[in-house]
Design a protein around this motif. Structure first.
Motif, PDB file in Angstrom:
ATOM      1  N   HIS A   1       0.842  -1.194   0.000  1.00 31.53           N
ATOM      2  CA  HIS A   1       0.000   0.000   0.000  1.00 31.53           C
ATOM      3  C   HIS A   1       0.873   1.237   0.000  1.00 31.53           C
ATOM      4  CE1 HIS A   1       0.687   0.555   4.312  1.00 31.53           C
ATOM      5  NE2 HIS A   1       0.303  -0.688   4.501  1.00 31.53           N
ATOM      6  N   SER A   2       0.248   2.372  -0.203  1.00 37.10           N
ATOM      7  CA  SER A   2       0.985   3.609  -0.461  1.00 37.10           C
ATOM      8  C   SER A   2       1.878   4.035   0.692  1.00 37.10           C
ATOM      9  CB  SER A   2       0.007   4.736  -0.801  1.00 37.10           C
ATOM     10  OG  SER A   2      -0.904   4.963   0.264  1.00 37.10           O
ATOM     11  N   LEU A   3       1.465   3.777   1.933  1.00 34.84           N
ATOM     12  CA  LEU A   3       2.291   4.182   3.076  1.00 34.84           C
ATOM     13  C   LEU A   3       3.641   3.470   3.061  1.00 34.84           C
ATOM     14  CD1 LEU A   3      -0.376   4.184   5.931  1.00 34.84           C
ATOM     15  CD2 LEU A   3       0.618   6.179   4.811  1.00 34.84           C
ATOM     16  N   GLU A   4       3.603   2.156   2.826  1.00 32.21           N
ATOM     17  CA  GLU A   4       4.845   1.385   2.764  1.00 32.21           C
ATOM     18  C   GLU A   4       5.688   1.803   1.565  1.00 32.21           C
ATOM     19  OE1 GLU A   4       2.804  -2.804   4.322  1.00 32.21           O
ATOM     20  OE2 GLU A   4       3.154  -2.429   2.192  1.00 32.21           O
ATOM     21  N   ASP A   5       5.044   1.863   0.408  1.00 27.46           N
ATOM     22  CA  ASP A   5       5.793   2.153  -0.817  1.00 27.46           C
ATOM     23  C   ASP A   5       6.429   3.540  -0.769  1.00 27.46           C
ATOM     24  OD1 ASP A   5       6.599   1.529  -3.588  1.00 27.46           O
ATOM     25  OD2 ASP A   5       5.271   3.203  -4.074  1.00 27.46           O
ATOM     26  N   ARG A   6       5.739   4.497  -0.135  1.00 31.57           N
ATOM     27  CA  ARG A   6       6.294   5.844  -0.037  1.00 31.57           C
ATOM     28  C   ARG A   6       7.591   5.848   0.750  1.00 31.57           C
ATOM     29  NH1 ARG A   6       2.180   8.436   2.615  1.00 31.57           N
ATOM     30  NH2 ARG A   6       1.018   8.281   0.674  1.00 31.57           N
ATOM     31  N   ILE A   7       7.645   5.046   1.817  1.00 35.64           N
ATOM     32  CA  ILE A   7       8.861   4.959   2.631  1.00 35.64           C
ATOM     33  C   ILE A   7      10.004   4.360   1.821  1.00 35.64           C
ATOM     34  CG2 ILE A   7       9.892   3.805   4.625  1.00 35.64           C
ATOM     35  CD1 ILE A   7       7.124   4.056   5.988  1.00 35.64           C
ATOM     36  N   VAL A   8       9.724   3.259   1.116  1.00 36.44           N
ATOM     37  CA  VAL A   8      10.757   2.594   0.309  1.00 36.44           C
ATOM     38  C   VAL A   8      11.226   3.515  -0.808  1.00 36.44           C
ATOM     39  CG1 VAL A   8      11.293   0.604  -1.145  1.00 36.44           C
ATOM     40  CG2 VAL A   8       9.775   0.326   0.833  1.00 36.44           C
ATOM     41  N   LYS A   9      10.286   4.121  -1.510  1.00 36.99           N
ATOM     42  CA  LYS A   9      10.625   5.020  -2.620  1.00 36.99           C
ATOM     43  C   LYS A   9      11.463   6.200  -2.137  1.00 36.99           C
ATOM     44  CE  LYS A   9       8.464   7.887  -6.189  1.00 36.99           C
ATOM     45  NZ  LYS A   9       7.155   8.336  -6.773  1.00 36.99           N
ATOM     46  N   THR A  10      11.053   6.808  -1.021  1.00 37.06           N
ATOM     47  CA  THR A  10      11.778   7.969  -0.492  1.00 37.06           C
ATOM     48  C   THR A  10      13.173   7.592  -0.049  1.00 37.06           C
ATOM     49  OG1 THR A  10       9.683   8.952   0.233  1.00 37.06           O
ATOM     50  CG2 THR A  10      11.700   9.827   1.214  1.00 37.06           C
ATOM     51  N   PHE A  11      13.279   6.461   0.659  1.00 31.84           N
ATOM     52  CA  PHE A  11      14.586   6.010   1.138  1.00 31.84           C
ATOM     53  C   PHE A  11      15.539   5.766  -0.019  1.00 31.84           C
ATOM     54  CE2 PHE A  11      17.516   2.526   2.024  1.00 31.84           C
ATOM     55  CZ  PHE A  11      18.171   2.993   3.157  1.00 31.84           C
ATOM     56  N   LEU A  12      15.106   5.003  -1.010  1.00 33.38           N
ATOM     57  CA  LEU A  12      15.999   4.663  -2.125  1.00 33.38           C
ATOM     58  C   LEU A  12      16.327   5.895  -2.972  1.00 33.38           C
ATOM     59  CD1 LEU A  12      14.601   1.187  -3.257  1.00 33.38           C
ATOM     60  CD2 LEU A  12      16.650   1.686  -1.896  1.00 33.38           C
ATOM     61  N   ALA A  13      15.365   6.798  -3.120  1.00 38.35           N
ATOM     62  CA  ALA A  13      15.642   8.025  -3.876  1.00 38.35           C
ATOM     63  C   ALA A  13      16.677   8.880  -3.158  1.00 38.35           C
ATOM     64  CB  ALA A  13      14.347   8.814  -4.083  1.00 38.35           C
ATOM     65  N   GLU A  14      16.514   9.004  -1.831  1.00 38.98           N
ATOM     66  CA  GLU A  14      17.444   9.822  -1.045  1.00 38.98           C
ATOM     67  C   GLU A  14      18.823   9.190  -0.995  1.00 38.98           C
ATOM     68  OE1 GLU A  14      19.531  11.311   2.473  1.00 38.98           O
ATOM     69  OE2 GLU A  14      18.681   9.290   2.261  1.00 38.98           O
ATOM     70  N   ARG A  15      18.881   7.865  -0.881  1.00 40.56           N
ATOM     71  CA  ARG A  15      20.166   7.174  -0.788  1.00 40.56           C
ATOM     72  C   ARG A  15      20.867   7.031  -2.133  1.00 40.56           C
ATOM     73  NH1 ARG A  15      19.651   8.092   4.532  1.00 40.56           N
ATOM     74  NH2 ARG A  15      20.501   6.425   5.816  1.00 40.56           N
ATOM     75  N   SER A  16      20.159   7.258  -3.227  1.00 41.67           N
ATOM     76  CA  SER A  16      20.794   7.150  -4.547  1.00 41.67           C
ATOM     77  C   SER A  16      21.003   8.510  -5.199  1.00 41.67           C
ATOM     78  CB  SER A  16      19.943   6.271  -5.473  1.00 41.67           C
ATOM     79  OG  SER A  16      18.659   6.827  -5.672  1.00 41.67           O
ATOM     80  N   ARG A  17      20.676   9.589  -4.483  1.00 43.28           N
ATOM     81  CA  ARG A  17      20.792  10.927  -5.057  1.00 43.28           C
ATOM     82  C   ARG A  17      22.253  11.305  -5.271  1.00 43.28           C
ATOM     83  NH1 ARG A  17      18.441  13.809  -1.228  1.00 43.28           N
ATOM     84  NH2 ARG A  17      16.355  13.592  -2.123  1.00 43.28           N
ATOM     85  N   THR A  18      22.516  11.871  -6.439  1.00 49.65           N
ATOM     86  CA  THR A  18      23.872  12.328  -6.751  1.00 49.65           C
ATOM     87  C   THR A  18      23.923  13.827  -7.015  1.00 49.65           C
ATOM     88  OG1 THR A  18      23.527  11.839  -9.098  1.00 49.65           O
ATOM     89  CG2 THR A  18      24.555  10.118  -7.752  1.00 49.65           C
TER      90      THR A  18
END
Length: 342
Positions: A248-265
């Motif tokens: 659901h969106s709550l879980e996916d938002r956490i995963v998406k945000t984490f991976l986006a923040e950790r892969s930002r260059t």
């Protein structure tokens, strides 16, 4: 690798969603060590064992799931070890096993079909059973929250974790009903939701979002997920991969945000402060977003809301935990107080 044959085992009642896609994202190889952080019925573990001559540590907070995996452990001939625990503690679990680095981690976030279909666990409004919902059997139950939280706090919980627009009305109806008798069963609560929202025909069951909110709260699912993501960053070897299936969106938002923040260059730019460059990325995206195909949804309707995201660990130093609010984990003060003893 040949298929693992489990003799005399009970039929598998939980179908691992996006199993092939998640396992492919991990790209299993011989001699590697993988973590199946939500073992369940062993679907991901079984697929990994069949694809490569690898080792797996399976983690599950549900003791019944661990017990049910005994036949797969035996069939694996020493390549599978099961641990009763929370995947949010996977760093401590691997350390206790003498493991410093792993080559892949798969997480299937949320409740399993086995738990939903067991009336005694209290996860589903389709069966009458105790209003429990505890995956590990410890801490306050859903009934404790329903009967002990104030109307205001109960509404905040249902609105925030269940994304229920009529949360205020549902909370008011719950408080009115519990003044007459304690709400102890799943059907009792489901009927209260129905009185507020009306009966469901072709639409979502009126109790769905309230039950979701209580289950997430009782098991601290969002906090556990974020702790698991931070831990994965710590224990994955360079080149190791993380695959997460959310529902659901709550879980996916956490995963998406984490991976986006950790892969930002790119640099962090704000008109209120000087530009600062992001730390070296700790993950590189492998699967930005994948959803089940029509065939899988037809075989397993519960998969329809699932989404897979996967990434590969770089050799940059782990950044460690940070403010959970920044990743979409809501803070509910009253819930923190009542769940403090969990």
């Amino acid at each position: 690798m040949t298929a693992l044959h489990v003799e005399g085992g009970a039929p598998v009642r939980h179908i691992s969603v996006l199993r092939d896609e998640a396992v492919d994202a991990l790209a299993p190889v011989d001699g590697a060590l993988y973590i199946d952080g939500t073992f369940g019925a062993g679907g991901y573990s079984r697929a990994l064992l069949e694809m490569a001559d690898c080792r797996i540590v399976g983690i599950d907070r549900d003791r019944e799931a661990i017990a049910g995996g005994a036949s797969l452990v035996e069939a694996s001939q020493g390549r599978l070890m099961l641990v009763n625990g929370r995947f949010g503690d996977l760093k401590e679990i691997t350390a206790n096993l003498g493991v410093e680095r792993v080559d892949g981690i798969v997480l299937d976030v949320g409740v399993s079909s086995m738990q939903i279909d067991d009336a005694h666990r209290g996860f589903s409004f389709r069966f009458d059973g105790p209003l429990d919902m505890r995956m590990g059997g410890e801490g306050p139950s859903a009934a404790d929250l329903v009967n002990d939280l104030s109307e205001k706090d109960l509404a905040a919980l249902i609105r925030t974790l269940g994304e229920e627009r009529r949360a205020n009305a549902i909370a008011k109806a719950i408080v009115s009903e519990r003044n007459n008798s304690r709400i102890e069963t799943t059907l009792h609560l489901a009927k209260i939701c129905e009185t507020v929202l009306g009966r469901a025909f072709d639409q979502i069951n009126p109790a769905t979002r309230t039950f979701q909110a209580l289950r997430i709260a009782v098991n601290d699912e969002l906090g556990e997920l974020l702790r698991a993501l931070f831990a994965a960053e710590e224990v994955l070897a360079p080149g190791g991969r993380l695959a997460v299936v959310s529902f659901h969106s709550l879980e996916d938002r956490i995963v998406k945000t984490f991976l986006a923040e950790r892969s930002r260059t790119t640099p962090n730019v704000s008109r209120h402060a000087p530009a600062t460059f992001a730390a070296a990325p700790t993950f590189i995206p492998v699967v930005r977003s994948a959803t089940p195909g029509d065939d899988e949804i037809a075989r397993n309707p519960r998969s329809r809301s699932a989404r897979l995201r996967a990434a590969e660990r770089t050799d940059a130093p782990a950044r460690g935990p940070s403010d959970s609010l920044a990743y979409g984990v809501p803070h509910l003060p009253a819930l923190t107080t009542i769940m403090g003893g969990q």
